[in-house]
Design an enzyme around this catalytic site. Sequence first.
Site, mmCIF file in Angstrom:
data_model
loop_
_atom_site.group_PDB
_atom_site.id
_atom_site.type_symbol
_atom_site.label_atom_id
_atom_site.label_comp_id
_atom_site.label_asym_id
_atom_site.label_seq_id
_atom_site.Cartn_x
_atom_site.Cartn_y
_atom_site.Cartn_z
ATOM 1 N N LEU A 3 0.798 -1.223 0.000
ATOM 2 C CA LEU A 3 0.000 0.000 0.000
ATOM 3 C C LEU A 3 0.833 1.277 0.000
ATOM 4 O O LEU A 3 0.299 2.374 0.155
ATOM 5 C CB LEU A 3 -0.971 -0.006 1.189
ATOM 6 C CG LEU A 3 -1.944 -1.194 1.208
ATOM 7 C CD1 LEU A 3 -2.840 -1.134 2.424
ATOM 8 C CD2 LEU A 3 -2.765 -1.262 -0.075
ATOM 9 N N CYS A 4 2.142 1.154 -0.202
ATOM 10 C CA CYS A 4 3.006 2.332 -0.286
ATOM 11 C C CYS A 4 2.883 2.979 -1.661
ATOM 12 O O CYS A 4 2.768 2.291 -2.674
ATOM 13 C CB CYS A 4 4.466 1.956 -0.048
ATOM 14 S SG CYS A 4 4.867 1.692 1.670
ATOM 15 N N HIS A 5 2.962 4.297 -1.663
ATOM 16 C CA HIS A 5 2.953 5.039 -2.919
ATOM 17 C C HIS A 5 4.354 5.054 -3.528
ATOM 18 O O HIS A 5 5.348 5.006 -2.807
ATOM 19 C CB HIS A 5 2.505 6.480 -2.674
ATOM 20 C CG HIS A 5 1.080 6.589 -2.251
ATOM 21 N ND1 HIS A 5 0.687 6.414 -0.940
ATOM 22 C CD2 HIS A 5 -0.038 6.831 -2.957
ATOM 23 C CE1 HIS A 5 -0.626 6.557 -0.866
ATOM 24 N NE2 HIS A 5 -1.095 6.815 -2.068
ATOM 25 N N MET A 17 8.557 4.874 5.292
ATOM 26 C CA MET A 17 8.714 3.485 4.866
ATOM 27 C C MET A 17 9.997 3.292 4.064
ATOM 28 O O MET A 17 10.650 2.249 4.167
ATOM 29 C CB MET A 17 7.498 3.024 4.065
ATOM 30 C CG MET A 17 6.211 2.983 4.880
ATOM 31 S SD MET A 17 6.326 1.978 6.380
ATOM 32 C CE MET A 17 6.625 0.370 5.683
ATOM 33 N N GLU A 18 10.377 4.292 3.280
ATOM 34 C CA GLU A 18 11.620 4.199 2.507
ATOM 35 C C GLU A 18 12.833 4.195 3.436
ATOM 36 O O GLU A 18 13.770 3.413 3.239
ATOM 37 C CB GLU A 18 11.685 5.351 1.493
ATOM 38 C CG GLU A 18 10.723 5.202 0.336
ATOM 39 C CD GLU A 18 9.246 5.416 0.670
ATOM 40 O OE1 GLU A 18 8.398 5.083 -0.176
ATOM 41 O OE2 GLU A 18 8.916 5.917 1.771
ATOM 42 N N ASP A 32 23.650 -11.447 5.587
ATOM 43 C CA ASP A 32 23.994 -12.363 4.495
ATOM 44 C C ASP A 32 25.497 -12.464 4.301
ATOM 45 O O ASP A 32 26.032 -13.555 4.109
ATOM 46 C CB ASP A 32 23.331 -11.912 3.196
ATOM 47 C CG ASP A 32 23.710 -12.797 2.028
ATOM 48 O OD1 ASP A 32 23.466 -14.027 2.108
ATOM 49 O OD2 ASP A 32 24.264 -12.276 1.032
#
Length: 159
Positions: A86-88, A122-123, A137
Amino acid sequence: MAAFTTSEDNMAEKFSHLNERGEASMVDVGAKPDQQREAKASGKIFLQPKTLELIKSNSIEKGDIFSVARIAGIQAAKNTFNLIPLCHQLQLTKIAVDFSVEDDGIRVLSLAKCTGKTGVEMEALTAVNVALLTIYDMCKAVDKQMTMGEIKLVEKHKK
């Protein structure tokens, strides 16, 4: 559905990504003005002392931890809208990923900037998470006790 028995107005106040039926929905930001937005996030990977020494001496077999994790974090931030449903999609103007070596691990710090209708939290958080995963990793062959945590939004601003 029983959890969504409140009125439409109350639901909208609590969860902006829910429609009137309580279903996931992308927020319409079309009417919002463009603003300069900035967000900072951080997180930490806890490492064994031996692993930290290998990183400091650039002796990890897979290569330069910081360069690879920085690029991974930047790339992830640019693709947040592909990862989080749902992120733009944002026109990012800056993504920075930095590292701080601490006694028990490495702290990752990110900065995300854009001029747009919605925030860049969010970014910034995605950059931190993927940078941490990249370190994991690259070090998993030498450290079986790594853990990641303390992931949080540090601050956000709009002008």
